[in-house]
Design a protein around this motif. Structure first.
Motif, PDB file in Angstrom:
ATOM      1  N   PRO A 234       5.893  -9.765  -6.885  1.00  0.00           N
ATOM      2  CA  PRO A 234       5.032 -10.640  -6.079  1.00  0.00           C
ATOM      3  C   PRO A 234       5.501 -10.712  -4.638  1.00  0.00           C
TER       4      PRO A 234
ATOM      5  N   CYS B 284       4.447  -7.708  -2.787  1.00  0.00           N
ATOM      6  CA  CYS B 284       3.006  -7.681  -2.547  1.00  0.00           C
ATOM      7  C   CYS B 284       2.603  -8.588  -1.409  1.00  0.00           C
TER       8      CYS B 284
ATOM      9  N   LYS C  32      -2.038 -10.482  -4.311  1.00  0.00           N
ATOM     10  CA  LYS C  32      -1.130  -9.744  -5.184  1.00  0.00           C
ATOM     11  C   LYS C  32      -1.905  -8.705  -6.006  1.00  0.00           C
TER      12      LYS C  32
END
Lengths: 122, 122
Positions: A8, A11, B98
DNA sequence: CTGGATCCCTTGCGATACTG
DNA sequence: CAGTATCGCAAGGGATCCAG
């Protein structure tokens, strides 16, 4: 060896590099709402942007494949910008941001956001 | 005179000022997934962040009322960070980002994102 | 009309050391 | 444990002028 998913953290970093700049969100949203857009048109729509920043930001978005640039080889020059498929997938996300801000502001009419109404056409 | 809605331009600018920095998304997402978090805990979770940036970013998030800071006056010191209601509303938005990145990467295993795997715990 | 080139300033961020 | 203080660099962005 198989590929794991990116974390995460990774990202979020990555995404913000793509859409983080001062004008990226505004340009993409503008192309979205007005459809196929030309350079001069965007310059009018994005209040306060300089040609340098507009060009630079458009190039970055193009490199990241969020918009597509189509050049017509004619005189006078004509260039059209459109959202790519990947770019279109970011629109709901911008819409979501917009709703979040609207809600924030509507619950507080004295909000500082209104200090800038002369810039944004209240 | 009634208040108009802020323009999309305005909202996008505003939102990015709130969540745009290098660590804001990561910090909020970390508090979200790990629940109530302490300073030292966040410092371990957010790879590569310096104490200065962590403190600075936490203060900005607090000023914008996206997180809440609770100080326990005891020795040794203890401070807990939680998401505010407004802050929680931004989580789905980070989730969306994400997924966008995951999709982007999965369709291209040679993606540059993987160059950073040593940083992000692939 | 659609940019490119240049200069300059501000801000974000990193590194390191120190503290109640 | 949870920060502060200081220094310094590099990137982002503004202003202005130039060009095919």
């Amino acid at each position: 060896m198989t590929l794991n998913k990116p974390t995460p953290d990774c990202c979020v970093d990555f995404a913000f590099q793509r859409i983080g700049g001062k004008y990226k969100g505004r340009i993409m949203y503008s192309i979205h709402t007005h459809g196929v857009s030309r350079y001069g048109q965007l310059k009018k729509l994005i209040a306060g942007i300089t040609p340098k920043m507009l060009t630079q930001t458009l190039r970055e978005l193009e490199n990241d494949k969020l918009i597509h640039r189509k050049v017509y080889t004619e005189v006078p020059p004509k260039v059209e910008y459109t959202l790519t498929e990947s770019g279109q997938k970011l629109i709901p996300f911008i819409e979501y941001l917009k709703e979040w801000v609207e809600e924030l502001v509507s619950s507080n009419p004295d909000h500082e956001l209104y200090k800038h109404h002369e810039l944004y056409g209240r």
